[in-house]
Design a protein around this motif. Structure first.
Motif, PDB file in Angstrom:
ATOM      1  N   UNK A 132      -9.304  68.452  -7.839  1.00 38.69           N
ATOM      2  CA  UNK A 132      -8.520  68.017  -8.993  1.00 38.69           C
ATOM      3  C   UNK A 132      -9.225  68.356 -10.309  1.00 38.69           C
ATOM      4  N   UNK A 133     -10.561  68.314 -10.283  1.00 38.97           N
ATOM      5  CA  UNK A 133     -11.333  68.671 -11.477  1.00 38.97           C
ATOM      6  C   UNK A 133     -11.455  70.174 -11.657  1.00 38.97           C
ATOM      7  N   UNK A 134     -11.238  70.923 -10.570  1.00 45.56           N
ATOM      8  CA  UNK A 134     -11.377  72.374 -10.640  1.00 45.56           C
ATOM      9  C   UNK A 134     -12.816  72.827 -10.727  1.00 45.56           C
ATOM     10  N   UNK A 135     -13.722  72.104 -10.021  1.00 49.13           N
ATOM     11  CA  UNK A 135     -15.149  72.454 -10.057  1.00 49.13           C
ATOM     12  C   UNK A 135     -15.654  72.688  -8.640  1.00 49.13           C
ATOM     13  N   UNK A 136     -16.722  73.489  -8.471  1.00 50.62           N
ATOM     14  CA  UNK A 136     -17.311  73.686  -7.147  1.00 50.62           C
ATOM     15  C   UNK A 136     -18.007  72.410  -6.691  1.00 50.62           C
ATOM     16  N   UNK A 137     -18.167  72.263  -5.382  1.00 50.11           N
ATOM     17  CA  UNK A 137     -18.802  71.053  -4.878  1.00 50.11           C
ATOM     18  C   UNK A 137     -19.578  71.339  -3.605  1.00 50.11           C
ATOM     19  N   UNK A 138     -20.455  70.412  -3.268  1.00 51.70           N
ATOM     20  CA  UNK A 138     -21.198  70.463  -2.012  1.00 51.70           C
ATOM     21  C   UNK A 138     -21.265  69.045  -1.456  1.00 51.70           C
ATOM     22  N   UNK A 139     -21.146  68.928  -0.142  1.00 52.42           N
ATOM     23  CA  UNK A 139     -21.187  67.623   0.507  1.00 52.42           C
ATOM     24  C   UNK A 139     -22.437  67.517   1.388  1.00 52.42           C
ATOM     25  N   UNK A 140     -22.734  66.281   1.806  1.00 52.36           N
ATOM     26  CA  UNK A 140     -23.903  66.001   2.666  1.00 52.36           C
ATOM     27  C   UNK A 140     -25.182  66.562   2.064  1.00 52.36           C
ATOM     28  N   UNK A 141     -25.344  66.386   0.758  1.00 56.97           N
ATOM     29  CA  UNK A 141     -26.501  66.925   0.035  1.00 56.97           C
ATOM     30  C   UNK A 141     -27.746  66.085   0.324  1.00 56.97           C
ATOM     31  N   UNK A 142     -28.840  66.759   0.696  1.00 57.99           N
ATOM     32  CA  UNK A 142     -30.093  66.058   1.005  1.00 57.99           C
ATOM     33  C   UNK A 142     -31.231  66.460   0.067  1.00 57.99           C
ATOM     34  N   UNK A 143     -30.982  67.429  -0.826  1.00 58.96           N
ATOM     35  CA  UNK A 143     -32.000  67.832  -1.798  1.00 58.96           C
ATOM     36  C   UNK A 143     -31.318  68.504  -2.978  1.00 58.96           C
ATOM     37  N   UNK A 144     -31.802  68.202  -4.188  1.00 61.08           N
ATOM     38  CA  UNK A 144     -31.220  68.765  -5.408  1.00 61.08           C
ATOM     39  C   UNK A 144     -32.333  69.318  -6.287  1.00 61.08           C
ATOM     40  N   UNK A 145     -32.174  70.556  -6.762  1.00 62.67           N
ATOM     41  CA  UNK A 145     -33.120  71.170  -7.694  1.00 62.67           C
ATOM     42  C   UNK A 145     -32.342  71.770  -8.856  1.00 62.67           C
ATOM     43  N   UNK A 146     -32.872  71.588 -10.053  1.00 59.48           N
ATOM     44  CA  UNK A 146     -32.239  72.175 -11.236  1.00 59.48           C
ATOM     45  C   UNK A 146     -32.701  73.615 -11.387  1.00 59.48           C
ATOM     46  N   UNK A 147     -31.762  74.505 -11.649  1.00 58.57           N
ATOM     47  CA  UNK A 147     -32.065  75.913 -11.887  1.00 58.57           C
ATOM     48  C   UNK A 147     -31.524  76.304 -13.258  1.00 58.57           C
ATOM     49  N   UNK A 148     -31.852  77.506 -13.692  1.00 53.15           N
ATOM     50  CA  UNK A 148     -31.396  77.953 -15.013  1.00 53.15           C
ATOM     51  C   UNK A 148     -29.866  77.953 -15.135  1.00 53.15           C
ATOM     52  N   UNK A 149     -29.139  78.494 -14.123  1.00 54.44           N
ATOM     53  CA  UNK A 149     -27.679  78.500 -14.268  1.00 54.44           C
ATOM     54  C   UNK A 149     -26.983  77.229 -13.816  1.00 54.44           C
ATOM     55  N   UNK A 150     -27.679  76.368 -13.049  1.00 51.79           N
ATOM     56  CA  UNK A 150     -27.009  75.183 -12.538  1.00 51.79           C
ATOM     57  C   UNK A 150     -27.886  74.360 -11.618  1.00 51.79           C
ATOM     58  N   UNK A 151     -27.427  74.180 -10.378  1.00 48.68           N
ATOM     59  CA  UNK A 151     -28.161  73.382  -9.393  1.00 48.68           C
ATOM     60  C   UNK A 151     -28.263  74.134  -8.075  1.00 48.68           C
ATOM     61  N   UNK A 152     -29.395  73.980  -7.416  1.00 47.53           N
ATOM     62  CA  UNK A 152     -29.567  74.485  -6.052  1.00 47.53           C
ATOM     63  C   UNK A 152     -29.702  73.270  -5.138  1.00 47.53           C
ATOM     64  N   UNK A 153     -28.864  73.193  -4.125  1.00 50.43           N
ATOM     65  CA  UNK A 153     -28.881  72.022  -3.246  1.00 50.43           C
ATOM     66  C   UNK A 153     -29.039  72.448  -1.793  1.00 50.43           C
ATOM     67  N   UNK A 154     -29.591  71.539  -1.021  1.00 48.65           N
ATOM     68  CA  UNK A 154     -29.616  71.687   0.431  1.00 48.65           C
ATOM     69  C   UNK A 154     -28.643  70.679   1.009  1.00 48.65           C
ATOM     70  N   UNK A 155     -27.789  71.141   1.911  1.00 47.57           N
ATOM     71  CA  UNK A 155     -26.822  70.244   2.527  1.00 47.57           C
ATOM     72  C   UNK A 155     -27.007  70.242   4.043  1.00 47.57           C
ATOM     73  N   UNK A 156     -26.786  69.097   4.617  1.00 45.80           N
ATOM     74  CA  UNK A 156     -26.996  68.898   6.047  1.00 45.80           C
ATOM     75  C   UNK A 156     -25.799  69.396   6.843  1.00 45.80           C
ATOM     76  N   UNK A 157     -26.088  70.196   7.880  1.00 44.65           N
ATOM     77  CA  UNK A 157     -25.043  70.696   8.767  1.00 44.65           C
ATOM     78  C   UNK A 157     -25.197  70.062  10.141  1.00 44.65           C
ATOM     79  N   UNK A 158     -24.300  70.404  11.039  1.00 42.89           N
ATOM     80  CA  UNK A 158     -24.374  69.897  12.409  1.00 42.89           C
ATOM     81  C   UNK A 158     -25.659  70.378  13.081  1.00 42.89           C
ATOM     82  N   UNK A 159     -26.202  69.529  13.944  1.00 42.57           N
ATOM     83  CA  UNK A 159     -27.364  69.925  14.726  1.00 42.57           C
ATOM     84  C   UNK A 159     -28.670  69.940  13.953  1.00 42.57           C
ATOM     85  N   UNK A 160     -28.685  69.347  12.757  1.00 43.93           N
ATOM     86  CA  UNK A 160     -29.917  69.290  11.973  1.00 43.93           C
ATOM     87  C   UNK A 160     -30.194  70.517  11.124  1.00 43.93           C
ATOM     88  N   UNK A 161     -29.285  71.503  11.123  1.00 48.74           N
ATOM     89  CA  UNK A 161     -29.472  72.704  10.294  1.00 48.74           C
ATOM     90  C   UNK A 161     -29.218  72.369   8.825  1.00 48.74           C
TER      91      UNK A 161
END
Length: 261
Positions: A136-165
């Motif tokens: 509804x906001x028209x923005x990109x998103x990520x779910x199940x985020x377990x780590x967030x880092x700020x970068x020059x253009x935006x954010x770099x995140x790690x998200x949890x997948x099935x099986x611990x990946x």
């Protein structure tokens, strides 16, 4: 950076839950409520960003009756700058899409660089609102985020997948993150923070003020809870015994017997 944190107030994890008279929800009278556990990690992540950049603003928003003020005051006591409380009986009975619509309208007014919220709520466990809100906001998103880092253009995140990946995703701003529990160590509100929270503003909004009159609430909901009930007593689990082949054969028979295959 401006950060919007979406909070939901849910029954306390130790509260005794009984079904109400019409069987559509729990009895809320006399039970304690708290901030949804997933959302506390989202709030902490926002406050850490503010600690790193004091010029940042953290705005918290929640939807619900008068009791929601307690959750917002707790968030303000932890360090959030201001709060928005969407309070309107006309919004009662909203489904995930209705909730997302209200949050999207608030987000449009706030204009955040980042929206942070929990992956799911402790009561419904649907994980439906974050992706709907991002759309509804028209923005990109990520779910199940377990780590967030700020970068020059935006954010770099790690998200949890099935099986611990883990999956690494780069997101431009503005964006939305739905965080997993354990992302960080959540702080407590200090006495100084609690006292300061009494002077911080809470902006109360109605559905009409948001331009959503008639578009949210039970009448507009696409999904409604028809009935909640306790499992019948005396119908315990059945343990299948025998060799692996015998257990498989019995299990298939049971599935057919129940009309599931």
């Amino acid at each position: 950076m401006k950060i919007l944190v979406c909070l939901k107030q849910v029954p306390h994890q130790d509260a005794r839950l009984d079904v109400n008279a019409d069987g559509t929800w729990i009895k809320e009278d006399g039970i304690k409520f708290e901030i949804n556990s997933y959302d506390t990690f989202a709030l902490e992540e926002a406050l850490r960003a503010k600690d790193a950049d004091p010029a940042s603003e953290v705005v918290v928003v929640s939807i619900g009756p008068d009791r929601v003020t307690q959750a917002l005051r707790t968030a303000l006591g932890m360090g959030a700058d201001r709060a928005v409380h969407v309070k309107d009986p006309a919004a009662d009975g909203s489904d995930a899409l209705g909730i997302a619509r209200m949050l999207a309208t608030v987000a449009k007014e706030v204009g955040p660089d980042v929206v942070l919220m929990g992956l799911m709520s402790d009561d419904s466990n649907a994980s439906a609102v974050p992706p709907m809100l991002a759309e509804l906001m028209g923005v990109p998103h990520a779910t199940a985020v377990v780590k967030v880092e700020k970068t020059a253009p935006g954010l770099r995140v790690e998200r949890e997948l099935e099986g611990g990946a883990l999956e690494v995703v780069d997101l431009p701003l503005p964006c939305l993150l739905a965080v997993q529990t354990g992302l960080n160590q959540v702080r407590y509100a200090s006495l100084k923070g609690i006292m300061a929270a009494k002077k911080k503003p809470i902006d109360v909004k109605t559905a009409e003020a948001l331009g959503l009159a008639g578009k949210v609430g039970a009448g507009a909901a696409k999904v409604r809870i028809r009935k909640i009930y306790h499992p019948p007593k005396g119908e315990g689990a059945e343990i299948l015994s025998g060799s692996a082949d015998e257990v498989v054969s019995k299990l298939v028979g049971k599935i057919k017997e129940l009309g599931l295959l």
